[in-house]
Design an enzyme around this catalytic site. Structure first.
Site, PDB file in Angstrom:
ATOM      1  N   VAL A 117      77.608  29.522  17.007  1.00 29.09           N
ATOM      2  CA  VAL A 117      78.352  30.746  17.335  1.00 29.09           C
ATOM      3  C   VAL A 117      78.547  30.789  18.847  1.00 29.09           C
ATOM      4  O   VAL A 117      77.563  30.794  19.609  1.00 29.09           O
ATOM      5  CB  VAL A 117      77.600  32.007  16.844  1.00 29.09           C
ATOM      6  CG1 VAL A 117      78.393  33.257  17.190  1.00 29.09           C
ATOM      7  CG2 VAL A 117      77.346  31.932  15.339  1.00 29.09           C
ATOM      8  N   HIS A 158      73.434  33.632  22.654  1.00 33.55           N
ATOM      9  CA  HIS A 158      72.381  34.362  21.950  1.00 33.55           C
ATOM     10  C   HIS A 158      71.060  33.673  22.207  1.00 33.55           C
ATOM     11  O   HIS A 158      70.955  32.450  22.170  1.00 33.55           O
ATOM     12  CB  HIS A 158      72.668  34.448  20.450  1.00 33.55           C
ATOM     13  CG  HIS A 158      73.128  33.168  19.833  1.00 33.55           C
ATOM     14  ND1 HIS A 158      74.413  32.697  19.961  1.00 33.55           N
ATOM     15  CD2 HIS A 158      72.472  32.240  19.103  1.00 33.55           C
ATOM     16  CE1 HIS A 158      74.531  31.548  19.324  1.00 33.55           C
ATOM     17  NE2 HIS A 158      73.352  31.238  18.803  1.00 33.55           N
TER      18      HIS A 158
END
Ligand code: DGP
Length: 115
Positions: free
Chosen positions: A97, A101
């Protein structure tokens, strides 16, 4: 409007098990947990990879992400035994993704090398 599934989680367009939220940062449980505790800590602004992090611009944001990780680790009861924080970057890093993160992993013994 961002380009990834995480933007939809930030905008509450798709559900997530949110464990922490502030103006700048969101944290939620990973959909495919690799440890008893596996939480993703993300900035609300979209930064595709850690390559785009600039110390001057993002130091406060990164600091808040680490503060959130420590606070969540305490809440989850994994702080004392220890835990792992990971940012994957691009292809060889195993990033899926493209919205940075921080993985917070804990609740079991971690291995090294990570594979
Ligand atoms: P990475 O490989 O570092 O890019 O990790 C992406 C992580 O995101 C992966 O562990 C699975 C998680 N993930 C992907 N889609 C979703 C989703 O829709 N919801 C949640 N909670 N986690 C997701």
């Amino acid at each position: 409007m961002g380009n990834t599934i995480f933007s939809k989680i930030i905008d509450k367009e798709i559900p997530a098990d949110i464990v922490y939220e502030s103006d700048a940062v969101l944290a939620f449980r990973d959909i495919n947990p690799q440890a008893p505790v596996h939480i993703l800590i993300i900035p609300k602004i979209e930064i595709p990879t850690v390559r785009e992090i600039k110390g001057e611009e993002h130091s406060q944001l990164l600091g808040e992400m680490y503060d959130a990780a420590n606070s969540i680790a305490k809440d989850e009861g994994i702080s004392e035994d220890g835990f792992r924080l990971v940012f994957n970057c691009d292809d060889h890093g195993g990033q899926e993704v493209y919205h940075i993160h921080m993985h917070l992993l804990g609740g079991r013994q971690m291995n090294w090398p990570p594979g």
